[in-house]
Scaffold this motif. Structure first.
Motif, PDB file in Angstrom:
ATOM      1  N   ALA A 152      28.472  36.178  20.439  1.00 42.20           N
ATOM      2  CA  ALA A 152      28.121  37.123  21.049  1.00 42.20           C
ATOM      3  C   ALA A 152      27.241  37.671  22.409  1.00 42.20           C
ATOM      4  CB  ALA A 152      28.064  39.127  20.161  1.00 42.20           C
ATOM      5  N   LYS A 153      27.452  37.844  23.011  1.00 43.69           N
ATOM      6  CA  LYS A 153      27.434  37.541  24.491  1.00 43.69           C
ATOM      7  C   LYS A 153      25.708  38.534  23.986  1.00 43.69           C
ATOM      8  CE  LYS A 153      28.993  34.023  25.860  1.00 43.69           C
ATOM      9  NZ  LYS A 153      28.697  32.251  25.104  1.00 43.69           N
TER      10      LYS A 153
ATOM     11  N   PHE B  14      23.727  43.383  23.928  1.00 43.74           N
ATOM     12  CA  PHE B  14      24.593  42.778  24.128  1.00 43.74           C
ATOM     13  C   PHE B  14      25.635  43.099  25.027  1.00 43.74           C
ATOM     14  CE2 PHE B  14      24.011  42.555  19.623  1.00 43.74           C
ATOM     15  CZ  PHE B  14      24.389  40.834  19.119  1.00 43.74           C
TER      16      PHE B  14
ATOM     17  N   SER C 148      30.676  44.649  27.783  1.00 51.82           N
ATOM     18  CA  SER C 148      32.682  44.150  28.363  1.00 51.82           C
ATOM     19  C   SER C 148      33.423  45.091  29.187  1.00 51.82           C
ATOM     20  CB  SER C 148      33.278  43.796  26.522  1.00 51.82           C
ATOM     21  OG  SER C 148      33.327  44.190  26.295  1.00 51.82           O
TER      22      SER C 148
ATOM     23  N   ASP D 251      29.260  39.965  13.092  1.00 52.27           N
ATOM     24  CA  ASP D 251      29.854  39.063  13.889  1.00 52.27           C
ATOM     25  C   ASP D 251      30.195  37.390  13.773  1.00 52.27           C
ATOM     26  OD1 ASP D 251      29.955  38.309  16.727  1.00 52.27           O
ATOM     27  OD2 ASP D 251      27.714  37.747  17.126  1.00 52.27           O
TER      28      ASP D 251
ATOM     29  N   PRO E  78      35.310  35.924  16.559  1.00 48.82           N
ATOM     30  CA  PRO E  78      34.857  36.957  17.457  1.00 48.82           C
ATOM     31  C   PRO E  78      36.466  38.199  16.819  1.00 48.82           C
ATOM     32  CG  PRO E  78      35.386  34.636  19.158  1.00 48.82           C
ATOM     33  CD  PRO E  78      35.090  34.497  17.235  1.00 48.82           C
TER      34      PRO E  78
ATOM     35  N   SER F   6      34.318  40.645  14.599  1.00 48.87           N
ATOM     36  CA  SER F   6      33.882  41.197  15.160  1.00 48.87           C
ATOM     37  C   SER F   6      33.005  42.584  15.276  1.00 48.87           C
ATOM     38  CB  SER F   6      32.867  40.329  15.915  1.00 48.87           C
ATOM     39  OG  SER F   6      31.825  40.842  16.683  1.00 48.87           O
TER      40      SER F   6
ATOM     41  N   ARG G  17      31.596  42.832  18.709  1.00 44.47           N
ATOM     42  CA  ARG G  17      32.003  42.825  20.067  1.00 44.47           C
ATOM     43  C   ARG G  17      33.129  43.892  19.808  1.00 44.47           C
ATOM     44  NH1 ARG G  17      33.756  37.388  21.476  1.00 44.47           N
ATOM     45  NH2 ARG G  17      32.058  35.691  20.561  1.00 44.47           N
ATOM     46  N   TRP G  18      33.173  44.333  18.983  1.00 46.53           N
ATOM     47  CA  TRP G  18      34.197  45.789  19.061  1.00 46.53           C
ATOM     48  C   TRP G  18      33.754  46.653  19.777  1.00 46.53           C
ATOM     49  CZ3 TRP G  18      35.312  50.679  17.016  1.00 46.53           C
ATOM     50  CH2 TRP G  18      36.404  50.925  16.827  1.00 46.53           C
TER      51      TRP G  18
ATOM     52  N   VAL H 214      31.374  46.922  21.660  1.00 44.43           N
ATOM     53  CA  VAL H 214      31.237  46.524  23.367  1.00 44.43           C
ATOM     54  C   VAL H 214      31.934  46.944  23.374  1.00 44.43           C
ATOM     55  CG1 VAL H 214      30.336  44.604  25.134  1.00 44.43           C
ATOM     56  CG2 VAL H 214      29.203  45.420  23.222  1.00 44.43           C
ATOM     57  N   ASP H 215      33.402  46.589  23.246  1.00 45.51           N
ATOM     58  CA  ASP H 215      34.702  46.543  23.708  1.00 45.51           C
ATOM     59  C   ASP H 215      34.851  48.030  23.403  1.00 45.51           C
ATOM     60  OD1 ASP H 215      34.730  43.785  24.628  1.00 45.51           O
ATOM     61  OD2 ASP H 215      36.216  43.661  22.454  1.00 45.51           O
TER      62      ASP H 215
END
Length: 597
Positions: free
Chosen positions: A224-225, A240, A243, A266, A269, A272, A275-276, A278-279
């Protein structure tokens, strides 16, 4: 036997070569074992007191109720003899067959030969009969205290599992078939795997569960970025990258357990949680803990609260310009989040708006499956070990957790690697499981003595930074997620802790599955569902009886709960600020450390 020109047949030649390789591997094995650390007997087996208690109780039972013990013994003799007679009767008919088996299936005995070959079937049945008899004999012992009963049951089960015929070459048809098919090559590869594992861990045997070359943190796992926006001696703070164009005003921080590494959230993808989150439009920070070496011997719970939690909260407030944030604590990090919240309540610090606890124990009255290891004989041994080495090495932690699921995490992997000669699989979860961390010596002892053994947080109070804090001091709105089959943090024990917290706004979600799979359960797959209940926080079983089942992941339900406590939407934030430049890309540097102990 030789060929006409005096040469050995190819098959015999191959076998001879393999035997020569075994000789060389044996020398490497001896050299590797010579590096083993000095053993600590207190960490190898329960103390003699437990054996004395069990022996005394058995002797008392024998003197007072000899008939009951004789009945158990005679029952075992009868079953073993009956099966022997049945096997003999079938063979006497001149057929290579076995007696009819109507018992429950055991996945250790999945090879058809266990049910069709007279030799293997006899071995299997006699083992199962013996295991049942041992369990019955131990269960019949009376006069034991509950803790001693749990420990004796646990160690009895360990011995039974250890002695399974699948764990020995001569009685494992899978391994024997593979050895014949490969002319001994599989056994040589297995010995190579065994020697490599012992060499890699300086004389200690730690089974490699996953291909260590298949994954690289930050490359194909934990990708994850984001960036490290703060670092001290105890943790790196990772922010993080957003997005979404807008985010909720209130930032979120996750405190993962320092017993292992944060990228369990994480792995890939598609599963994760990082990521979720952040989304969903949350500004997310995650703490990546330092993997300590012996220089961290004096780091205690106070340090984790002051230099970890309180410092992370302070820095996130500075970076985002917000006065409040929401926090998540996972496992032991959830326990410490509870301590921190109770301390902040005493100090009048309102920096935390709402808290979430993942599979967290705060009331240790029920020690669950860890009962076997949380008594003075083992904890005394741990105290001695950390006094000598400065840290509780990841080796001991890994071994303890593995023995709670020995068939899955020790015996079956050992069979595949050492008997079958198979390479470990490329499995991300097992890779993470093997990427262990050390624990600072002082912190480990404080946690085991004060929280686990004396249950001070739920009792008289646990002292943090000079203040005595109690569960009732956790008063922020909270959501707790527990897992139905969690063997590390049993859900009823987690419920008991939440019930004692002083918050008026409390939500409890029970996920299906266990400590990891119940948490890392993304929407869409619908593999595991979850439960919610209108019942009050009075009785766990009553709560469960009144609960409603919901198909699919709990993540969206939690996100809705969190969104309602995260303020309005605002423009997405850049990483860090002028006072907090990006020091390194995610996943940072601390997560990559593997210090020796």
């Amino acid at each position: 036997m030789t060929t006409a020109d005096g040469d050995l047949p190819a098959a015999t030649q191959h076998l001879t070569e393999n035997l020569a390789r075994v000789e060389a591997l044996s020398q490497r094995l001896v050299a590797a074992l010579a590096q083993k650390r000095a053993p600590n007997p207190a960490l190898e087996a329960p103390g003699q007191e437990l054996f004395l208690k069990a022996g005394s109780a058995l002797m008392k039972e024998w003197l007072e109720h000899p008939g009951k013990l004789m009945e158990t013994q005679i029952s075992y003799w009868g079953q073993a003899l009956k099966h022997y007679a049945e096997a003999q009767a079938v063979l006497a008919k001149g057929k290579l067959a076995v007696p009819e088996d109507t018992g429950p299936k055991d996945r250790r005995f999945s090879n058809p030969l266990w049910d069709t070959n007279p030799y293997f079937n006899f071995v299997k049945q006699q083992y199962l009969i013996s295991a049942k008899a041992i369990e019955a004999s131990v269960a019949a012992i009376e006069g034991l205290e509950q803790v001693d009963r749990k420990r004796i049951d646990y160690f009895t089960r360990q011995i039974i599992d250890l002695m399974a015929p699948t764990n020995f070459l001569a009685t494992n048809p899978d391994a024997l078939e593979r050895a014949l098919a490969t002319e001994g090559e599989s056994l040589v590869r297995g010995m190579e795997n065994l020697v490599a594992d012992i060499e890699a861990h300086k004389g200690d045997l730690v089974i490699t569960l996953a291909d260590r070359d298949a994954f690289k943190v930050g490359v194909n796992i934990g990708t994850a970025k984001g960036g490290v926006v703060f670092r001290n001696h105890l943790f790196e703070l990772i922010q993080f990258s957003p997005s979404t164009e807008t985010v909720h005003q209130t930032p979120l921080v996750i405190f993962p357990p320092w017993i292992n590494k944060f990228y369990i959230l994480d792995l890939k993808p598609e599963n994760s949680l990082i990521r979720w989150i952040v989304d969903q439009g949350f500004t997310l920070f995650v703490v990546a803990w330092k993997n300590p070496d012996a220089s961290y011997a004096k780091i205690g719970m106070d340090d984790y609260v002051r230099d970890g939690y309180l410092t992370a909260i302070r820095e996130i407030k500075a970076i985002t310009g917000e006065e409040k944030l929401n926090a998540v604590g996972y496992c032991i990090a959830g326990t410490t989040l509870g301590l921190t919240l109770a301390l902040m309540q005493k100090r009048g610090d309102k920096s935390i708006n709402a808290a979430t606890f993942f599979t967290t124990l705060t009331d240790f009255a029920d020690q669950g499956e860890f009962t076997a290891f949380l008594q003075d004989d083992f904890v005394d041994g741990i105290e001695e070990q950390v006094a000598r080495e400065g840290v509780l090495a990841s080796y001991f932690m890994t071994r303890t957790f593995s023995y709670l699921r020995a068939n899955d995490l020790i015996y079956q992997p050992a069979i595949r690697s050492y008997m079958m000669g198979e390479a470990p699989p490329a499995f991300d979860l097992l890779f993470w499981n093997g990427d262990g961390t050390n624990l600072p010596g002082k912190m480990a002892v404080e946690y085991l003595r004060g929280l686990c053994q004396r249950d001070e947080f739920a009792g008289k109070g646990f002292t943090v930074l000079g203040e005595k804090v109690k569960l009732s001091g956790v008063k922020v709105p909270l959501c707790a997620i527990a897992c139905e089959t969690d063997h590390i943090a049993p859900w009823r024990a987690s419920f008991a802790g939440v019930a004692q917290m002083g918050a008026k706004d409390k939500t409890f979600i029970l996920s299906q599955s266990g400590h990891i799979a119940g948490i890392v359960n993304p929407p869409g797959k619908d593999k595991y569902g979850h439960f919610t209940s209108p019942a009050p926080f009075t009785d766990a079983d009553a709560w469960r009886t009144a609960a409603e089942f919901h198909k699919g992941s709990w993540w969206p339900r939690w996100a809705a709960w969190l969104a309602g406590r995260s303020g309005k939407r605002t423009a997405a934030r850049e990483l860090g600020d002028s006072a907090h430049p990006v020091l390194a890309p995610a996943p940072g540097t601390y997560v990559l450390e593997r210090p020796e102990a």
